[in-house]
Motif scaffolding. Structure first.
Motif, PDB file in Angstrom:
ATOM      1  N   UNK A   1       0.833  -1.195   0.000  1.00 15.21           N
ATOM      2  CA  UNK A   1       0.000   0.000   0.000  1.00 15.21           C
ATOM      3  C   UNK A   1       0.870   1.248   0.000  1.00 15.21           C
ATOM      4  N   UNK A   2       0.520   2.216  -0.823  1.00 16.80           N
ATOM      5  CA  UNK A   2       1.322   3.424  -0.955  1.00 16.80           C
ATOM      6  C   UNK A   2       1.275   4.301   0.289  1.00 16.80           C
ATOM      7  N   UNK A   3       0.364   4.027   1.216  1.00 15.04           N
ATOM      8  CA  UNK A   3       0.205   4.861   2.396  1.00 15.04           C
ATOM      9  C   UNK A   3       1.222   4.549   3.484  1.00 15.04           C
ATOM     10  N   UNK A   4       1.848   3.368   3.438  1.00 13.04           N
ATOM     11  CA  UNK A   4       2.652   2.898   4.545  1.00 13.04           C
ATOM     12  C   UNK A   4       4.136   2.862   4.195  1.00 13.04           C
ATOM     13  N   UNK A   5       4.944   3.275   5.159  1.00 15.80           N
ATOM     14  CA  UNK A   5       6.396   3.224   4.996  1.00 15.80           C
ATOM     15  C   UNK A   5       6.925   1.841   5.328  1.00 15.80           C
ATOM     16  N   UNK A   6       6.386   1.229   6.374  1.00 12.01           N
ATOM     17  CA  UNK A   6       6.821  -0.107   6.778  1.00 12.01           C
ATOM     18  C   UNK A   6       5.704  -0.775   7.567  1.00 12.01           C
ATOM     19  N   UNK A   7       5.823  -2.085   7.718  1.00  5.60           N
ATOM     20  CA  UNK A   7       4.825  -2.865   8.445  1.00  5.60           C
ATOM     21  C   UNK A   7       5.544  -3.891   9.306  1.00  5.60           C
ATOM     22  N   UNK A   8       5.268  -3.853  10.609  1.00  6.59           N
ATOM     23  CA  UNK A   8       5.775  -4.863  11.517  1.00  6.59           C
ATOM     24  C   UNK A   8       4.586  -5.518  12.211  1.00  6.59           C
ATOM     25  N   UNK A   9       4.867  -6.505  13.021  1.00  5.62           N
ATOM     26  CA  UNK A   9       3.794  -7.169  13.757  1.00  5.62           C
ATOM     27  C   UNK A   9       4.366  -7.844  14.988  1.00  5.62           C
ATOM     28  N   UNK A  10       3.486  -8.142  15.935  1.00  5.93           N
ATOM     29  CA  UNK A  10       3.854  -8.884  17.133  1.00  5.93           C
ATOM     30  C   UNK A  10       2.765  -9.899  17.435  1.00  5.93           C
ATOM     31  N   UNK A  11       3.175 -11.037  17.993  1.00  4.03           N
ATOM     32  CA  UNK A  11       2.245 -12.030  18.517  1.00  4.03           C
ATOM     33  C   UNK A  11       2.267 -11.879  20.027  1.00  4.03           C
ATOM     34  N   UNK A  12       1.164 -11.408  20.601  1.00  2.00           N
ATOM     35  CA  UNK A  12       1.121 -11.041  22.012  1.00  2.00           C
ATOM     36  C   UNK A  12       0.213 -11.996  22.778  1.00  2.00           C
ATOM     37  N   UNK A  13       0.553 -12.190  24.054  1.00  2.00           N
ATOM     38  CA  UNK A  13      -0.281 -13.027  24.903  1.00  2.00           C
ATOM     39  C   UNK A  13       0.135 -14.478  24.869  1.00  2.00           C
ATOM     40  N   UNK A  14      -0.850 -15.361  24.995  1.00  2.00           N
ATOM     41  CA  UNK A  14      -0.631 -16.802  25.026  1.00  2.00           C
ATOM     42  C   UNK A  14       0.040 -17.249  23.723  1.00  2.00           C
ATOM     43  N   UNK A  15       1.235 -17.861  23.787  1.00  2.00           N
ATOM     44  CA  UNK A  15       1.916 -18.271  22.551  1.00  2.00           C
ATOM     45  C   UNK A  15       1.101 -19.230  21.693  1.00  2.00           C
ATOM     46  N   UNK A  16       0.260 -20.059  22.335  1.00  2.00           N
ATOM     47  CA  UNK A  16      -0.555 -21.000  21.567  1.00  2.00           C
ATOM     48  C   UNK A  16      -1.814 -20.355  21.016  1.00  2.00           C
ATOM     49  N   UNK A  17      -2.214 -19.227  21.593  1.00  2.00           N
ATOM     50  CA  UNK A  17      -3.462 -18.572  21.189  1.00  2.00           C
ATOM     51  C   UNK A  17      -3.261 -17.054  21.249  1.00  2.00           C
ATOM     52  N   UNK A  18      -2.300 -16.513  20.471  1.00  2.00           N
ATOM     53  CA  UNK A  18      -1.919 -15.111  20.649  1.00  2.00           C
ATOM     54  C   UNK A  18      -2.829 -14.151  19.888  1.00  2.00           C
ATOM     55  N   UNK A  19      -2.657 -12.883  20.210  1.00  2.00           N
ATOM     56  CA  UNK A  19      -3.259 -11.794  19.440  1.00  2.00           C
ATOM     57  C   UNK A  19      -2.223 -11.315  18.420  1.00  2.00           C
ATOM     58  N   UNK A  20      -2.628 -11.252  17.171  1.00  2.00           N
ATOM     59  CA  UNK A  20      -1.761 -10.725  16.112  1.00  2.00           C
ATOM     60  C   UNK A  20      -1.969  -9.219  16.047  1.00  2.00           C
ATOM     61  N   UNK A  21      -0.946  -8.475  16.399  1.00  2.00           N
ATOM     62  CA  UNK A  21      -1.037  -7.016  16.386  1.00  2.00           C
ATOM     63  C   UNK A  21      -0.174  -6.459  15.257  1.00  2.00           C
TER      64      UNK A  21
END
Length: 759
Positions: A398-418
């Motif tokens: 997307x032309x709007x974004x310079x970069x994109x990162x992510x984190x998997x937070x919370x329970x490693x088996x059932x995390x939140x993708x942020x």
């Protein structure tokens, strides 16, 4: 109560036997531990130092392979740039063979050159955003023009690093890695060395590799981090501080510089960076003692940016390490001890989890709901790194974004993708500039300078205010407001006002008779739909006025002042890998205009035009098939609304605008031989081409009945650092011929093959 002593006496012999066995086992375990401890205490702690060097850093993998063969454990690692990448992977627990597989499996054209990213771009972004002579995008902030912090998009590199050390990213303290680790960067604020010992491992690697100007720096609280080679390309002192009693240093050696290579300003500027790096390298190498081991890897003619030759560097590292084997042998442990050590540090980096929730954080302008609709992962999905990476690439396109990162937070088996997207810091007002040049043997020439402005995310649905200006042979001024109607931007409306001025030559049976000025101004309102990333349909209403006046030469057309109004329809499909000289993909374009006479002149008329282009890769060459046709549906078009052909894109061998007719068709096939790579990673390649074309025009303005005609063209063309360049020669079956040179943005209008997506 009285029975209990009796029972104990009966159990006592068995207890004695069990205690004896337990004592024996414990003593054995203690003896084994003491043996390992003794062997460990008898050898010094070894710090591995991996130098920076771009593509040359692949040699580090070869050195690691030999260290494993010699059974030499590593106690800590310090690395810079490519040394930080290889060292970070090894410190995370990745064995050398897997490192080699990873490095050799990297598609550098994708990671650095952005190959394949166009497939993921929204169709409206493809349609609007093409510039030919450069890829620069400027911003406007507080009445000042600002530049992007890096010339090369780093999204591909960042996504590669995140997948490379996916599991280790969850460990924020680098001392807790299987092998303690440090990455070296330069703090551009203070000008001092930054020793990265905690945080996101992928970001630390990326910071250490951020060549100033080429790659955007990594910005943290109070720090702007760039390539560590500026201050410490061989971080011997950092390895000693971390753990090392002795160090093994991998030094990447280039041949002595020849004076013949230091003549141009560009060569001298490049050498300036090398001199800075060599100065800090020498200081570190001078600190080595007789107990340390220095492995010099002779790189030959492999340079920092030769990533396509990275596979050649691994054997060079192996050979250099084997030459140093006698010095390294004193650090070896027994095969059993090494196997035990290896088993304690090996860690697979794959991640698989069931996503509990998906969130988007950190945005100020871009609607997070839009980004969530761009991605495909939903709560409840079971994903791995490959699937997360695929969504990261969709966002990065997307032309709007310079970069994109992510984190998997919370329970490693059932995390939140942020998702952690970073909006372009130089927005939301963006500028693009382009230039084009065309010259032919028929004394037809032209130059254009094009400027585009877009203010993005005017509202939560992603509206854009767009402005275009162009000067030169074709002059243009337009403004429009692109308004999506839903969050997904599937439906939209775009009103537009414009004015243009163009000088066109008119011919009679190949002889140029006059030059006319065509001036147009008017407006349209389009309602449209976007279908995925490849197709778009627009239906609208247009009202415009055209003035045609003789500039020089004979009176071929009468001076006129006419108006039209009516339905306009356009549709495009575009799956090409690049808008100029594609190597694969299909493009289709349709345009329909009908003059209903309600706001314009009578009589009514209509016209439609269809174009098709197909690019097929064949070995290292390319085959093209193009076809186009235009029709007036049996009605008589006004003379100033006829279809226009001629020029290298619509009918080579004829001059630009030479053929004017009420209807036409053309078909062509081309074969392009790959002659040379100019800049492989950026897809800049030079081709030699043969084009054969046939077609027919009907009811020509000059009254000539030419029947079916053909042409053959020979050209050398390709994408270069200054944009597309073509030098060609063509001749036709009607004894017409031309030689032409084009550079950058296409100059002039013509058939649908020259307008829109076929340029």
């Amino acid at each position: 109560m009285l029975d209990r002593p009796w029972n104990l006496r009966r159990l006592l012999p068995g207890l004695i036997v069990l205690l004896s066995i337990q004592t024996t086992l414990a003593r054995g375990a203690e003896a084994g531990a003491e043996s390992v401890a003794a062997s460990t205490s008898q050898r010094p702690r070894i710090g591995l130092v991996l130098a920076g060097g771009g593509a040359k850093g692949g040699a580090h993998v070869g050195v690691l392979k030999v260290l494993e063969e010699l059974h030499i454990p590593i106690d800590c690692i310090a690395g810079t740039s490519m040394g930080a990448l290889v060292g970070g992977g090894y410190a995370s627990g990745i064995p050398s063979q897997e490192l080699q597989d990873f490095v050799l499996g990297i598609n550098w054209k994708t990671v650095v050159g952005g190959l394949g990213q166009r497939d993921l771009q929204p169709i409206e972004q493809k349609r609007l955003g093409v510039t030919y002579s450069n890829t620069l995008e400027l911003g406007i902030q507080k009445s000042h023009v600002v530049m992007a912090p890096g010339l090369i998009n780093t999204n591909g590199i960042e996504d590669l690093l995140r997948g490379f050390v996916a599991k280790a990213r969850s460990i924020s303290d680098f001392d807790q890695f299987p092998i303690p680790y440090r990455a070296i960067a330069t703090d551009m604020v203070t000008g001092k060395m930054a020793v990265l010992d905690r945080g996101d491992l992928a970001s630390a690697m990326r910071a250490s590799m951020a060549i100033p100007g080429a790659f955007a720096p990594v910005v943290t609280e109070g720090q702007i981090l760039a390539d560590g080679g500026l201050v410490r390309n061989i971080p011997v002192d950092i390895a000693r501080q971390l753990c090392a009693d002795v160090v093994i240093v991998v030094n990447l050696v280039e041949p002595a510089v020849s004076p013949e290579r230091l003549k141009s300003p560009a060569q001298l500027l490049s050498r300036t960076m090398d001199v800075m790096i060599e100065a800090n390298e020498n200081l570190q190498l001078q600190s080595l003692t007789a107990q340390d081991v220095r492995i010099d890897v002779e790189m030959g003619d492999i340079g920092t940016s030769d990533f396509e030759r990275l596979g050649e560097t691994i054997p060079l590292g192996e050979a250099a390490a084997r030459r140093a084997a006698p010095q390294l042998a004193r650090f070896a442990v027994s095969p059993q001890q090494y196997a035990q050590w290896r088993s304690t540090i090996t860690s697979r980096q794959g991640v698989e989890a069931r996503i509990a929730d998906v969130q988007v954080a950190g945005l100020k302008r871009v609607n997070p709901q839009y980004l969530q609709q761009v991605t495909q992962i939903r709560p409840g999905d079971t994903v791995n790194i490959a699937r997360i990476s695929a969504d990261a690439q969709r966002l990065s396109a997307l032309e709007d974004l310079e970069s994109v990162s992510y984190e998997l937070k919370g329970d490693p088996a059932n995390p939140t993708l942020e998702w952690l997207p970073k909006e372009k810091s130089w927005g939301p007002d963006f500028l693009k500039a382009d230039v084009g040049l065309y010259a032919s043997s028929a004394n037809v020439d032209g130059f254009i300078l094009y400027l585009q402005h877009a203010r993005t995310w005017v509202n939560d649905l992603g509206a854009q205010w767009r402005n275009e200006a162009q000067v030169g042979r074709v002059q243009l001024l337009s403004t429009s407001f692109y308004q999506p109607l839903v969050t997904s931007q599937h439906y939209f409306v775009e009103p537009k006002a414009y004015g243009s001025r163009e000088i066109q030559d008119l011919y009679n049976d190949g002889a140029r008779l006059a030059s006319y000025q065509f001036r147009n101004y008017g407006g349209t309102i389009d309602f449209g739909a976007n279908f995925g990333t490849q197709s778009q349909l627009r239906v609208g209403y247009s009202a415009s006025r055209q003035k045609v006046n003789l500039e020089t030469g004979a009176q071929v057309l009468p001076n006129s002042d006419s108006s039209i109004s009516g339905i306009v329809v356009s549709a495009i499909h575009d799956s090409r890998d690049t808008p100029f000289r594609p190597t694969k993909g299909v493009a289709v374009a349709l345009e329909y205009t009908g003059n209903d006479g309600l706001l314009g002149d009578k009589p009514t008329w209509e016209r439609a035009e269809l174009g098709l282009g197909v690019a097929v890769p064949f070995r290292s060459d390319v085959i093209w098939i193009n076809a186009a046709a235009g029709s007036d549906f049996g009605q008589k078009l006004p003379q100033d609304r006829l279809f226009v052909l001629g020029g290298p894109l619509s009918f080579p061998g004829y001059d630009a605008n030479e053929l004017r007719a009420s209807s036409y068709w053309t078909f062509s096939g081309s074969y392009l031989w790959k002659l040379a790579d100019i800049f492989t990673l950026r897809g800049q390649t030079l081709y030699g081409g043969l084009h054969l074309q046939t077609g027919q025009v009907y009811q020509r303005l000059d009254g000539v009945q030419s029947g079916q005609i053909g042409s053959a063209a020979f050209e050398i063309s390709g994408r270069t650092p200054v944009g597309p360049v073509t030098l060609g020669y063509a001749l036709t079956t009607t004894n017409s011929s031309s030689v032409w040179l084009s550079l950058g943005r296409p100059v002039g209008t013509g058939t649908i093959l020259e307008r829109g997506i076929f340029r």
